[in-house]
Design an enzyme around this catalytic site. Sequence first.
Site, PDB file in Angstrom:
ATOM      1  N   GLY A   1       0.813  -1.200   0.000  1.00  0.00           N
ATOM      2  CA  GLY A   1       0.000   0.000   0.000  1.00  0.00           C
ATOM      3  C   GLY A   1       0.851   1.256   0.000  1.00  0.00           C
ATOM      4  O   GLY A   1       2.076   1.226   0.127  1.00  0.00           O
ATOM      5  N   CYS A   2       0.174   2.364  -0.122  1.00  0.00           N
ATOM      6  CA  CYS A   2       0.811   3.668  -0.237  1.00  0.00           C
ATOM      7  C   CYS A   2       1.748   3.984   0.922  1.00  0.00           C
ATOM      8  O   CYS A   2       2.826   4.522   0.737  1.00  0.00           O
ATOM      9  CB  CYS A   2      -0.278   4.731  -0.341  1.00  0.00           C
ATOM     10  SG  CYS A   2       0.350   6.394  -0.465  1.00  0.00           S
TER      11      CYS A   2
END
Length: 170
Positions: A146-147
């Site tokens: 994820g980011c």
Amino acid sequence: MARWRVIIDGPKSASFNMAADAFLFEQAETHSPDPVLRLYAWDRPSITIGHHQRLERAVDRQKLGETPVVRRITGGRALLHDDGEITYAIAGDFRRHPMLGDTLAASYRLIAEAIIRFYQALGRPAEMAYRDDPVLLSGGGGFQKGCFASVSRFEITADGRKLAASSQRR
């Protein structure tokens, strides 16, 4: 000199938030003489995935339950937005407004500097990453991290953690 338009929205659905960002982007390309800063919140935890991400690699739909998943018009990785989170969008014609930065890197830097000043005014530590720096979080199951699993140049960190994520579309 351009004036900024500021829009402050209360909690809205993920689909509304992403549609509003897309609308502002369209307006900036064709109609809007002034840049727009939109600050908004989420009515429930929601996931956005980047414009170029493949949904099946970005999130595990079986583990999400009823969590909404929507696509952003910007790039970047999948990101869980909490219902207490404040998100920003800036839309403007970068060719007409050099204060937004004349290159992708310049606009990332200028926006990050403004957010860092905001954090510091609140008495919170914040600094800018000057290089890509993977954070040591493991991914699994063939899914992309994820980011917040990595830090890219011009993103905001404190104590080795990513504080704010940024992505753009031009």
